[in-house]
Enzyme design. Structure first.
Site, PDB file in Angstrom:
ATOM      1  N   ASN A   1      -4.161  16.452  -1.181  1.00 38.30           N
ATOM      2  CA  ASN A   1      -3.244  16.720  -0.088  1.00 38.30           C
ATOM      3  C   ASN A   1      -3.486  18.037   0.625  1.00 38.30           C
ATOM      4  O   ASN A   1      -2.829  18.330   1.618  1.00 38.30           O
ATOM      5  CB  ASN A   1      -1.800  16.630  -0.585  1.00 38.30           C
ATOM      6  CG  ASN A   1      -1.412  15.184  -0.812  1.00 38.30           C
ATOM      7  OD1 ASN A   1      -1.445  14.393   0.118  1.00 38.30           O
ATOM      8  ND2 ASN A   1      -1.094  14.839  -2.046  1.00 38.30           N
TER       9      ASN A   1
ATOM     10  N   LYS B   1       0.871  -1.182   0.000  1.00 35.84           N
ATOM     11  CA  LYS B   1       0.000   0.000   0.000  1.00 35.84           C
ATOM     12  C   LYS B   1       0.906   1.229   0.000  1.00 35.84           C
ATOM     13  O   LYS B   1       2.068   1.163   0.425  1.00 35.84           O
ATOM     14  CB  LYS B   1      -0.947   0.013   1.200  1.00 35.84           C
ATOM     15  CG  LYS B   1      -0.327   0.201   2.558  1.00 35.84           C
ATOM     16  CD  LYS B   1       0.029   1.593   2.983  1.00 35.84           C
ATOM     17  CE  LYS B   1      -1.098   2.576   2.739  1.00 35.84           C
ATOM     18  NZ  LYS B   1      -0.630   3.941   3.175  1.00 35.84           N
TER      19      LYS B   1
ATOM     20  N   THR C   1       2.666   6.509   4.262  1.00 36.10           N
ATOM     21  CA  THR C   1       3.382   5.263   4.434  1.00 36.10           C
ATOM     22  C   THR C   1       3.336   4.371   3.230  1.00 36.10           C
ATOM     23  O   THR C   1       2.323   4.261   2.558  1.00 36.10           O
ATOM     24  CB  THR C   1       2.734   4.455   5.575  1.00 36.10           C
ATOM     25  OG1 THR C   1       2.582   5.302   6.676  1.00 36.10           O
ATOM     26  CG2 THR C   1       3.585   3.269   5.941  1.00 36.10           C
TER      27      THR C   1
END
Lengths: 385, 385
Positions: free
Chosen positions: B380, B170, B181
């Site tokens: 974002n 992922k 991450t």
């Protein structure tokens, strides 16, 4: 008054036909003396435009009679022919001023990779020479003639006791401009020799132009020049001169920050408690260049986790347990964990202050940057520049 | 089949209530042996999340019985309490599996700076233990449970002679993920010891995960783990094993590139003719991280001048006169100047190939990246993640 403020200078800005738009695109700044000391700092990019190669070379003499600047083309990545174009431009200016080409610096800004239309440049130099004038309007015309995606002319002046400094700038940074080029010309009527002028310029740019970082890009054309006429007859101390030069440079840098492409925020990142000034600058830059930090700030989100992530990439000493991160006066991270809820930090205004305290030493630095907005993406994807 | 493809593995993915959305958010991958060799590589970020500190420590033994992963919180910048939460999670898994906590790796992903809801984590571990299963569905459930802003689960398998490798991932990168991450778990039923597994993993990640660079950010939580059950009874050569591990890793990396936030282009940047492989990687990264290059490509603009500007910032050997830049097969810059008109290079499709030939040596590397789009800015800036 900008570059014509100090005694002994004339300027002009004309439409030479380099830009398809028909806007002003060629500027000339002339030092009528009596002194002709000069200094320059240039891009650190390994790919240097022809005018940078030329101007760096002529500046070895630390004397300039004139600077000619054009927008509408960077004359970078144009090979030996591009260098000849720059040389020919300096020769043309030298001819109309009755001096040698070695006393003429050249600056260019615009799209990389295209040759300049030299017929337009040459006739533009003639027109600019005819228009040369010590007026405020002439300085403003010159400041306009170097603009590319800038939305306004950027000028500043500073007053010493019996002497002064003036200057204009275009673009968005010294080591990290947001577009093709950052160019600045500063003038002074102080009495100062080339060696001290060079020292003062390096000291001033190190803490002003070098600390603006809009998007990490370093242009092929970045140039800051300072010319001293000595026409005031006043010789300030080097410290006094450097202080005023720094102040005028910082004024110009603030204008660059405010006018950066697509910017909706003016962000000051102060890193303090660093083991060295170099660490503080490096960490400030890492944060300033991080797209996740920049987009969060565009969204007025005090997402300090992204700041922690960004600075963790730094090649510098960091101790997470000592680290403190504050935004707009609210300490959000301290002692290795969350300190206050980020909802307490209001970042909705245009001005944002980030303070990172490393608690490892005595050094600090402030990097100025902007956010990453839809406007930035739009300007840089929809147009070639 | 992903992680349950190789013999000896079971998996589960459940909704533990860590995510407010109610989506699956806790995954368990269990190695039933007979072997339990394992290896891991972790973020180089100086700010390391609690699960990274824990997993790096337990991996010193090069043995793992299980990996527990959660989305909905990165457990980074959470201090000693956060580390205790990770430890407690491993203890809980060890308890339900009847093993020791030192045989359990932990991975977390999500917002930095918030503690995990440990009651939900503990009951989630119970639920996952009950759901453990060697089926394809169980692997897919686990791959789903670690997603954050990913739009789809990313799994891959590779087949050796009598043995296989499976894995999921992922996020968006190893040294430069686009969000909090990048986590990946790989499994194999090959017979291989911990030392060779470690060698193979480092060799594979160095040319796969380490060469994806979406936006230059390096997460606090990045982790790639590989677990070997030995259940096939087949012992491939180290070279054979490394080759298949590299191939499966690259498959996962291509899926990360395709699913990166807001990406409209899949961009491969190949730097060849470099004096060293490190130079090639460094120059590729500098180009991949440049916002002016990324926005130009979003606009399908073969603006090679921005590529030249970007690579001129590299701390590597560069000779502008030898440099060649091509986009989608058309050489646009060569011999120090423009080679072909950029209108000849069509970048309107999704796949873009940039080839930079330095003509200085024999080394090359390819960095995979994406463009900088409105979608990236939107994702974002509008959401905390």
């Amino acid at each position: 008054m900008s570059v014509t403020g100090p005694a002994g200078f004339r300027a002009a800005g004309v439409a030479a036909g380099i830009k398809a738009s028909g806007d002003r695109d060629l500027a000339l700044v002339v030092n009528d003396g009596p002194g002709q000391a000069a200094a320059g700092v240039f891009t650190t990019n390994k790919v240097k435009a022809a005018p940078v190669l030329w101007s760096r070379q002529v500046l070895q003499e630390r004397r300039l009679r004139a600077v000619v600047l054009n927008s509408g083309g960077a004359n970078a990545c144009t090979g030996p022919e591009g260098f000849q174009d720059t040389h020919a431009t300096a020769e043309k200016v030298a001819e109309v001023l009755g001096t040698g080409a070695i006393e003429v610096a050249v600056c260019s800004t615009g799209l990389i990779g295209e040759r300049l239309p030299m017929d337009a440049v040459r006739s533009g130099v003639d027109a600019a020479a005819r228009a040369l004038d010590g007026s405020e309007q002439a300085a403003t015309d010159a400041a306009h003639a170097v603009l590319t995606t800038d939305t306004k002319a950027k000028q500043a002046t500073g007053q010493g006791e019996g002497w002064s400094i003036g200057g204009f700038v275009k673009g968005a940074g010294m080591l990290a401009p947001n577009l093709a080029t950052m160019l600045s010309v500063l003038t002074t009527d102080a009495v100062i020799d080339g060696e001290n002028l060079d020292k003062a310029l390096r000291a001033a740019t190190r803490v002003t132009f070098d600390r603006l970082d809009v998007d990490g890009g370093t242009s092929t054309n970045d140039t800051v020049l300072v010319l001293a006429s000595g026409a005031s007859g006043v010789e300030p101390s080097l410290a006094e001169f450097t202080a005023l030069l720094t102040s005028v440079s910082q004024d110009l840098v603030r204008q660059l920050q405010a006018d950066a492409e697509g910017a909706t925020k003016a962000i000051d990142i102060t890193v303090r408690g660093a083991a060295s000034e170099a660490d503080a600058v490096h960490i400030g830059r890492i944060i300033a260049e991080d797209n996740l930090v920049k987009t969060a700030l565009f969204g007025s989100d005090p997402n300090w986790g992204r700041i922690a992530m960004a600075l963790g990439r730094a090649e510098a000493e960091i101790d997470v347990d000592k680290l403190e991160i504050a935004t707009n006066g609210v300490t959000l991270f301290a002692g290795g964990t969350k300190a206050r809820d980020r909802a307490e930090a209001d970042l909705s205004g245009r001005d944002i202050e980030i303070v990172v305290d490393l608690h490892l030493g005595e050094h600090e630095a402030t990097i100025l940057t902007t956010d990453l907005s839809h406007g930035y993406v739009e300007e840089n994807s929809a147009y070639s520049s």
